[in-house]
Design an enzyme around this catalytic site. Structure first.
Site, PDB file in Angstrom:
ATOM      1  N   CYS A 218       0.850  -1.175   0.000  1.00 23.88           N
ATOM      2  CA  CYS A 218       0.000   0.000   0.000  1.00 23.88           C
ATOM      3  C   CYS A 218       0.894   1.236   0.000  1.00 23.88           C
ATOM      4  O   CYS A 218       1.961   1.229   0.594  1.00 23.88           O
ATOM      5  CB  CYS A 218      -0.940   0.124   1.190  1.00 23.88           C
ATOM      6  SG  CYS A 218      -2.095  -1.230   1.349  1.00 23.88           S
TER       7      CYS A 218
ATOM      8  N   ARG B 255       3.168  -0.133  -5.227  1.00 21.26           N
ATOM      9  CA  ARG B 255       2.993  -0.749  -3.912  1.00 21.26           C
ATOM     10  C   ARG B 255       1.663  -1.472  -3.767  1.00 21.26           C
ATOM     11  O   ARG B 255       1.392  -2.093  -2.738  1.00 21.26           O
ATOM     12  CB  ARG B 255       3.109   0.323  -2.824  1.00 21.26           C
ATOM     13  CG  ARG B 255       4.435   1.017  -2.795  1.00 21.26           C
ATOM     14  CD  ARG B 255       4.447   2.103  -1.767  1.00 21.26           C
ATOM     15  NE  ARG B 255       4.586   1.557  -0.441  1.00 21.26           N
ATOM     16  CZ  ARG B 255       5.746   1.373   0.179  1.00 21.26           C
ATOM     17  NH1 ARG B 255       6.855   1.709  -0.421  1.00 21.26           N
ATOM     18  NH2 ARG B 255       5.811   0.870   1.378  1.00 21.26           N
TER      19      ARG B 255
ATOM     20  N   TRP C 150      -2.933  -2.527  -1.598  1.00 20.09           N
ATOM     21  CA  TRP C 150      -2.660  -3.948  -1.826  1.00 20.09           C
ATOM     22  C   TRP C 150      -3.409  -4.659  -0.713  1.00 20.09           C
ATOM     23  O   TRP C 150      -3.049  -4.563   0.460  1.00 20.09           O
ATOM     24  CB  TRP C 150      -1.162  -4.208  -1.749  1.00 20.09           C
ATOM     25  CG  TRP C 150      -0.790  -5.613  -2.100  1.00 20.09           C
ATOM     26  CD1 TRP C 150      -0.621  -6.139  -3.344  1.00 20.09           C
ATOM     27  CD2 TRP C 150      -0.522  -6.685  -1.180  1.00 20.09           C
ATOM     28  NE1 TRP C 150      -0.275  -7.475  -3.261  1.00 20.09           N
ATOM     29  CE2 TRP C 150      -0.201  -7.829  -1.947  1.00 20.09           C
ATOM     30  CE3 TRP C 150      -0.514  -6.797   0.202  1.00 20.09           C
ATOM     31  CZ2 TRP C 150       0.111  -9.060  -1.376  1.00 20.09           C
ATOM     32  CZ3 TRP C 150      -0.206  -8.023   0.776  1.00 20.09           C
ATOM     33  CH2 TRP C 150       0.106  -9.137  -0.015  1.00 20.09           C
TER      34      TRP C 150
ATOM     35  N   ASN D  23      -0.914   2.011   5.810  1.00 21.11           N
ATOM     36  CA  ASN D  23      -0.108   0.951   5.226  1.00 21.11           C
ATOM     37  C   ASN D  23       0.418   0.115   6.375  1.00 21.11           C
ATOM     38  O   ASN D  23       1.088   0.639   7.267  1.00 21.11           O
ATOM     39  CB  ASN D  23       1.059   1.554   4.428  1.00 21.11           C
ATOM     40  CG  ASN D  23       2.070   0.501   4.019  1.00 21.11           C
ATOM     41  OD1 ASN D  23       1.704  -0.657   3.798  1.00 21.11           O
ATOM     42  ND2 ASN D  23       3.320   0.892   3.917  1.00 21.11           N
ATOM     43  N   GLY D  24       0.092  -1.184   6.348  1.00 23.00           N
ATOM     44  CA  GLY D  24       0.557  -2.069   7.417  1.00 23.00           C
ATOM     45  C   GLY D  24      -0.544  -3.011   7.826  1.00 23.00           C
ATOM     46  O   GLY D  24      -1.531  -3.180   7.100  1.00 23.00           O
TER      47      GLY D  24
ATOM     48  N   GLU E 179      16.760 -17.082 -10.669  1.00 24.37           N
ATOM     49  CA  GLU E 179      16.286 -15.714 -10.903  1.00 24.37           C
ATOM     50  C   GLU E 179      15.530 -15.630 -12.235  1.00 24.37           C
ATOM     51  O   GLU E 179      14.505 -14.941 -12.334  1.00 24.37           O
ATOM     52  CB  GLU E 179      17.471 -14.734 -10.850  1.00 24.37           C
ATOM     53  CG  GLU E 179      17.150 -13.274 -11.144  1.00 24.37           C
ATOM     54  CD  GLU E 179      16.087 -12.647 -10.245  1.00 24.37           C
ATOM     55  OE1 GLU E 179      15.683 -13.237  -9.242  1.00 24.37           O
ATOM     56  OE2 GLU E 179      15.627 -11.536 -10.595  1.00 24.37           O
TER      57      GLU E 179
ATOM     58  N   LYS F 192      11.638 -14.406 -12.533  1.00 24.49           N
ATOM     59  CA  LYS F 192      11.248 -13.293 -13.403  1.00 24.49           C
ATOM     60  C   LYS F 192      10.089 -13.701 -14.297  1.00 24.49           C
ATOM     61  O   LYS F 192       9.086 -13.017 -14.409  1.00 24.49           O
ATOM     62  CB  LYS F 192      12.424 -12.901 -14.285  1.00 24.49           C
ATOM     63  CG  LYS F 192      13.186 -11.656 -14.251  1.00 24.49           C
ATOM     64  CD  LYS F 192      13.062 -10.583 -13.286  1.00 24.49           C
ATOM     65  CE  LYS F 192      12.489 -10.778 -11.956  1.00 24.49           C
ATOM     66  NZ  LYS F 192      13.219 -10.352 -10.822  1.00 24.49           N
TER      67      LYS F 192
ATOM     68  N   GLU G 298       6.642 -14.432 -12.373  1.00 21.19           N
ATOM     69  CA  GLU G 298       5.903 -13.353 -11.706  1.00 21.19           C
ATOM     70  C   GLU G 298       5.198 -12.419 -12.674  1.00 21.19           C
ATOM     71  O   GLU G 298       4.224 -11.777 -12.317  1.00 21.19           O
ATOM     72  CB  GLU G 298       6.767 -12.580 -10.706  1.00 21.19           C
ATOM     73  CG  GLU G 298       7.836 -11.708 -11.288  1.00 21.19           C
ATOM     74  CD  GLU G 298       8.651 -10.963 -10.222  1.00 21.19           C
ATOM     75  OE1 GLU G 298       8.088 -10.487  -9.233  1.00 21.19           O
ATOM     76  OE2 GLU G 298       9.871 -10.851 -10.405  1.00 21.19           O
TER      77      GLU G 298
ATOM     78  N   HIS H  64      16.504 -36.997 -10.265  1.00 19.93           N
ATOM     79  CA  HIS H  64      16.077 -37.445  -8.942  1.00 19.93           C
ATOM     80  C   HIS H  64      14.600 -37.152  -8.703  1.00 19.93           C
ATOM     81  O   HIS H  64      14.163 -37.132  -7.558  1.00 19.93           O
ATOM     82  CB  HIS H  64      16.954 -36.795  -7.863  1.00 19.93           C
ATOM     83  CG  HIS H  64      18.387 -37.217  -7.970  1.00 19.93           C
ATOM     84  ND1 HIS H  64      18.821 -38.488  -7.686  1.00 19.93           N
ATOM     85  CD2 HIS H  64      19.480 -36.544  -8.412  1.00 19.93           C
ATOM     86  CE1 HIS H  64      20.127 -38.578  -7.922  1.00 19.93           C
ATOM     87  NE2 HIS H  64      20.552 -37.404  -8.367  1.00 19.93           N
TER      88      HIS H  64
ATOM     89  N   LYS I 187       5.528  -3.950  -5.015  1.00 18.81           N
ATOM     90  CA  LYS I 187       6.969  -3.733  -5.079  1.00 18.81           C
ATOM     91  C   LYS I 187       7.636  -3.863  -3.700  1.00 18.81           C
ATOM     92  O   LYS I 187       8.653  -4.513  -3.566  1.00 18.81           O
ATOM     93  CB  LYS I 187       7.227  -2.339  -5.664  1.00 18.81           C
ATOM     94  CG  LYS I 187       8.691  -2.002  -5.868  1.00 18.81           C
ATOM     95  CD  LYS I 187       9.240  -2.697  -7.084  1.00 18.81           C
ATOM     96  CE  LYS I 187      10.687  -2.399  -7.326  1.00 18.81           C
ATOM     97  NZ  LYS I 187      11.309  -3.447  -8.158  1.00 18.81           N
TER      98      LYS I 187
HETATM   99  O1  M6R Z   1      12.801  -4.636  -1.723  1.00 23.23           O
HETATM  100  P1  M6R Z   1      13.388  -5.981  -1.569  1.00 23.23           P
HETATM  101  O2  M6R Z   1      14.624  -6.184  -2.373  1.00 23.23           O
HETATM  102  O3  M6R Z   1      13.621  -6.363  -0.129  1.00 23.23           O
HETATM  103  O4  M6R Z   1      12.298  -6.996  -2.128  1.00 23.23           O
HETATM  104  C1  M6R Z   1      12.497  -8.376  -2.076  1.00 23.23           C
HETATM  105  C2  M6R Z   1      11.505  -9.106  -2.945  1.00 23.23           C
HETATM  106  O5  M6R Z   1      10.200  -8.843  -2.546  1.00 23.23           O
HETATM  107  C3  M6R Z   1      11.652  -8.734  -4.427  1.00 23.23           C
HETATM  108  O6  M6R Z   1      12.947  -8.949  -4.880  1.00 23.23           O
HETATM  109  C4  M6R Z   1      10.682  -9.565  -5.280  1.00 23.23           C
HETATM  110  O7  M6R Z   1      11.059 -10.915  -5.251  1.00 23.23           O
HETATM  111  C5  M6R Z   1      10.629  -9.026  -6.720  1.00 23.23           C
HETATM  112  N1  M6R Z   1       9.264  -8.884  -7.147  1.00 23.23           N
HETATM  113  C6  M6R Z   1      11.266  -9.933  -7.692  1.00 23.23           C
HETATM  114  O8  M6R Z   1      11.227  -9.453  -8.986  1.00 23.23           O
END
Ligand code: M6R
Length: 616
Positions: free
Chosen positions: A2, A27, A74, A100-101, A491, A495, A498, A514, A611
């Site tokens: 948020c 956010r 969010w 937010n929280g 990674e 990517k 998501e 395995h 984010k």
């Molecule tokens: O702000 P941060 O680097 O702590 O965030 C960590 C993860 O939430 C962030 O890297 C998330 O996995 C991304 N959406 C990946 O693309």
């Protein structure tokens, strides 16, 4: 998650709140809303879905208010509908709150208030906060025998409101950053913060609140990062901050300059594309910044003497950068490194003491899971070092040492340039550690910069066209690799999943047989990463195993003479084995981006994600 904003000054507040909210939409984008005060009365406007819906509903209205708060949501408590959208108000219309929280004990407070006759309108914990604050204000009022007056026509003093706000936050457990407007007080926004981020911004004759500094770009240039437990209010020319004993806090503003073009799309259609293209410059900027500010030299060598033990903690992409650092530290310096997902670390009773050196990696510096690990490490007497990208973030304010990454504002939810910046900062740290430990390593930051410069124009958009068409409707895609390549595969898979919503799974190539090989058939696509010269034959064996089951292997590799063994090869630059992460990630990021747009999805705002994950 948020995003929250607040504006008070001489200009029209709602358009400014909307503008600032647009930089916070990363956010959360389940709903958006604003509240403003006009002639002492509170008005709210809320819409479900992205901010554009709210913007369209307001664009033809001129709202003569110079005091507004705004929110982009969010959803955590209650589905994303209009009732649950923020701002939330109390049942008498005394105040409006954006939050937010998570208020963890919201249900018991709610039941208590219901028993006292308070009527609720939403499923949110934020409404509980609003109702409790209003109740605390009015309880005081009743005590003063003024209860015959209609509540929303009473003008509360700021002192009374601050006292009631302090009482409210003492009663609430959990994380919150709140901005509040109160009926009858036209030019003032109240705030309180615990664990969720909240910044005060100062402009000429105006003051702001926001969840992060980039939201105030072009509006404010001086910032104060509000500390946990602090509360207060902002007016156009006055900022008042109290600690939880209601003593005045003297605040010191920090000057932060962010250039406008850093948060504009420019020639790009999506931030993710722009940010992938900025990968090389964020590597260079990170190394330059670390050298210029001499940040590593501030970390005392004595913490690496004797029995020191190293820990890395992070989430998501940041954790994947940490995995590479662990690999290189162990491989090159022969120093063992513990690495954990932040969400696991804090509950596993980690073995930490004054000899522990804990590295925390976080783009936002606001990730709740990682922050709680920082706190835990501090309690145990460990040295804490943060690798963060957002200046004045909460993590920066609580760790012992900060190694800044120079990616600049990263807007797309999927992290791309920040990953490369994190790698650059971690490699710089490893170089420094090698000097302290008097060990030799086969790279230095100069080599990384040269490589970033040399290959910055590498473009994979065209070569991936056919592959994208073929894989975009797949249900599952596997990613394999060995050693560093497996870490890159992790990674790459994150990517793609998501932002394309395709199930993607990364596996150490040798692990296939395995179990997971059972899932491979002649419809399967597998992305194989092969950048390590000593592993060519081994990974090739695994590719043969996949070929025998009919899988189509897409190979990301600099090595020649492999093309005949795979369905398609994407060539990357051939560099020092230890530095391949700096050149192998771009095709993986580009693949994810292209699949997402080919499916007509929004790569910048994937569903269900935000984010900054500021809740646990
Ligand atoms: O702000 P941060 O680097 O702590 O965030 C960590 C993860 O939430 C962030 O890297 C998330 O996995 C991304 N959406 C990946 O693309």
């Amino acid at each position: 998650m948020c995003g929250i904003v607040g504006y008070v000054g001489d200009r029209l507040g709602v358009p400014i709140a909307l503008k600032c909210l647009s930089a916070l939409e990363y956010r959360g984008y389940d709903s958006a809303g604003v509240a403003y005060i006009d002639n002492g009365k509170i008005y709210t406007e809320k819409r479900v879905g992205k901010l554009v819906n709210l913007y369209n509903s307001l664009k033809n209205k001129i709202i003569p208010s110079s005091c507004a708060i705004g929110h982009t949501r969010w959803a955590t408590h209650g589905e994303p509908n209009k009732n649950n959208a923020h701002p939330q108000t109390d049942c008498n219309g005394i105040l409006a709150v954006v939050h937010n929280g998570i208020i963890e004990n919201f249900d018991s407070i709610k039941q208590d208030l219901i028993a006292k006759g308070v009527k609720f309108n939403s499923d949110t914990d934020t409404e509980v906060f609003a109702q409790l604050l209003a109740y605390n204000l009015c309880a005081k009022l009743m005590h003063n025998t003024m209860h015959n007056t209609a509540h929303n026509t009473i003008k509360f003093s700021k002192k009374t409101i601050i006292k009631a706000l302090n009482k409210t936050i003492q009663q609430c457990e959990g994380a919150y950053a709140v901005a509040i407007v109160v009926a009858g007080i036209d030019d003032c926004i109240f705030f309180a913060k615990n664990k969720s981020p909240l910044i005060i911004g100062k402009g000429e004759e105006e003051s702001y609140l926001a969840s992060d500094t980039p939201a105030l770009l072009g509006f404010a240039n001086k910032f104060y990062s509000i500390k946990d437990g602090e509360l207060g209010y902002i007016e156009k020319n006055k900022i008042v901050v109290f600690n939880d004993n209601l003593e005045n806090v003297k605040i010191k503003f920090q000057q932060i300059t962010i250039k406008t073009e850093q948060v504009m799309l420019g020639e790009f259609k999506h931030f993710m594309h722009k940010e992938i293209e900025q990968g090389a410059s964020s590597i260079i900027e990170t190394i330059d910044r670390i050298k210029k500010l001499k940040v590593l030299q501030k970390i005392p060598p004595k913490i690496f003497e004797d029995k020191f033990n190293l820990h890395i903690t992070a989430c998501g992409t940041a954790l994947h950068a940490g995995l590479i650092a662990k690999y290189i530290i162990e491989n090159q310096l022969r120093v063992p490194v513990d690495l954990d997902y932040a969400s696991e670390f804090r509950y596993k009773k980690p073995i930490l003491d004054a000899h522990s050196v804990c590295l925390f990696i976080s783009q936002s510096g606001e990730t709740a899971d990682t922050l709680s690990c920082v706190e835990l490490a501090k309690q145990k007497g460990a040295t804490t070092i943060a690798f963060t990208n957002v200046p004045a973030s909460r993590m920066e304010s609580i760790v012992d040492f900060v190694v800044p990454t120079g990616a600049g504002p990263e807007i797309a939810v999927a992290s791309t340039k920040a990953y490369l910046a994190q790698l650059a900062a971690l490699y710089a740290f490893i170089e420094y550690l090698a000097i302290i430990l008097k060990k030799e390593i086969k790279f230095n930051c100069g080599m990384i910069k040269n490589l970033a410069l040399k290959y910055s124009h590498q473009d994979y958009t065209k070569v991936l066209d056919d592959i994208v068409e073929e894989i975009k409707n797949e249900e599952s895609i596997y990613f394999i690799g060995r050693g560093v390549d497996y870490l890159l595969a992790l990674e790459g898979a994150l990517k793609l999943k998501e932002i394309s919503y395709i199930h993607c799974e990364a596996l150490p190539a040798g692990e296939l047989k395995h179990g997971s090989l059972a899932l491979i058939n002649n419809n399967s696509f597998v992305v194989a990463v092969l950048t390590q010269s000593n592993l060519i034959e081994k990974t090739l064996n695994n590719i043969h195993e996949l070929n025998s089951r009919g899988a189509k292997v897409i190979l990301i590799s600099p090595f020649t003479n492999l093309e005949n063994f795979v369905y398609k090869q994407i060539y990357i630059p051939n560099v020092n084995d230890l530095l391949t992460p700096f050149v192998a990630m771009k095709p993986l990021q580009t693949l994810a981006y292209k699949v997402s747009i080919s499916k007509n999805l929004d790569p910048d705002k994937p569903r269900n994600l935000a984010k900054s994950v500021t809740v646990e």
